[in-house]
Design a protein around this motif. Structure first.
Motif, PDB file in Angstrom:
ATOM      1  N   LEU A  20       0.820  -1.213   0.000  1.00 26.35           N
ATOM      2  CA  LEU A  20       0.000   0.000   0.000  1.00 26.35           C
ATOM      3  C   LEU A  20       0.856   1.266   0.000  1.00 26.35           C
ATOM      4  O   LEU A  20       0.524   2.248  -0.685  1.00 26.35           O
ATOM      5  N   LYS A  21       1.961   1.256   0.740  1.00 20.24           N
ATOM      6  CA  LYS A  21       2.868   2.414   0.731  1.00 20.24           C
ATOM      7  C   LYS A  21       3.426   2.642  -0.666  1.00 20.24           C
ATOM      8  O   LYS A  21       3.486   3.771  -1.150  1.00 20.24           O
ATOM      9  N   ALA A  22       3.835   1.573  -1.330  1.00 16.09           N
ATOM     10  CA  ALA A  22       4.385   1.704  -2.678  1.00 16.09           C
ATOM     11  C   ALA A  22       3.322   2.194  -3.658  1.00 16.09           C
ATOM     12  O   ALA A  22       3.597   3.012  -4.530  1.00 16.09           O
ATOM     13  N   LYS A  23       2.104   1.712  -3.489  1.00 19.56           N
ATOM     14  CA  LYS A  23       1.028   2.116  -4.391  1.00 19.56           C
ATOM     15  C   LYS A  23       0.708   3.599  -4.259  1.00 19.56           C
ATOM     16  O   LYS A  23       0.450   4.277  -5.246  1.00 19.56           O
ATOM     17  N   TYR A  24       0.736   4.129  -3.067  1.00 20.21           N
ATOM     18  CA  TYR A  24       0.390   5.531  -2.833  1.00 20.21           C
ATOM     19  C   TYR A  24       1.592   6.465  -2.853  1.00 20.21           C
ATOM     20  O   TYR A  24       1.475   7.635  -2.554  1.00 20.21           O
ATOM     21  N   GLY A  25       2.774   5.964  -3.229  1.00 20.59           N
ATOM     22  CA  GLY A  25       3.925   6.820  -3.466  1.00 20.59           C
ATOM     23  C   GLY A  25       4.677   7.247  -2.226  1.00 20.59           C
ATOM     24  O   GLY A  25       5.294   8.307  -2.220  1.00 20.59           O
ATOM     25  N   VAL A  26       4.660   6.464  -1.165  1.00 19.95           N
ATOM     26  CA  VAL A  26       5.420   6.810   0.038  1.00 19.95           C
ATOM     27  C   VAL A  26       6.820   6.206  -0.108  1.00 19.95           C
ATOM     28  O   VAL A  26       6.981   5.012  -0.300  1.00 19.95           O
ATOM     29  N   ARG A  27       7.821   7.049  -0.060  1.00 21.89           N
ATOM     30  CA  ARG A  27       9.213   6.611  -0.211  1.00 21.89           C
ATOM     31  C   ARG A  27      10.012   6.989   1.028  1.00 21.89           C
ATOM     32  O   ARG A  27       9.711   7.958   1.705  1.00 21.89           O
TER      33      ARG A  27
END
Length: 90
Positions: A20-27
């Motif tokens: 979910l973090k990767a999908k919503y662009g959290v880096r």
């Protein structure tokens, strides 16, 4: 619930959170700080840069052709340079 099931559950929850973090662009940066990346803005910038690179490659091809052409005269060279200037202003 036995310990094995608990470990499986924790691994499953952490995996879903990572997806979910990767999908919503959290880096994460090099210090571990999480930041949100706007993928729409990044894609627009990438498209702009690709277009610029494409036009630079075209100009390089023309310049290589002008420089390596055996029958290049001064007037033809001037025309090619003017054509490049006109193309650049568009």
């Amino acid at each position: 619930m036995n310990p094995f099931e608990m470990v499986i559950g924790i691994v499953l929850i952490v995996s879903i959170a990572g997806v979910l973090k990767a999908k919503y662009g959290v880096r994460k940066d090099q210090w571990g700080n999480e930041t949100h990346v706007d993928t729409g803005k990044a894609n627009a910038e990438n498209d702009r840069l690709r277009g610029e690179i494409r036009s630079l490659k075209e100009r390089i091809q023309v310049l290589e052709r002008v420089v390596t052409d055996d029958q290049t005269s001064a007037s033809r060279l001037d025309r090619e340079i003017e054509r490049l200037r006109d193309k650049d202003s568009v």
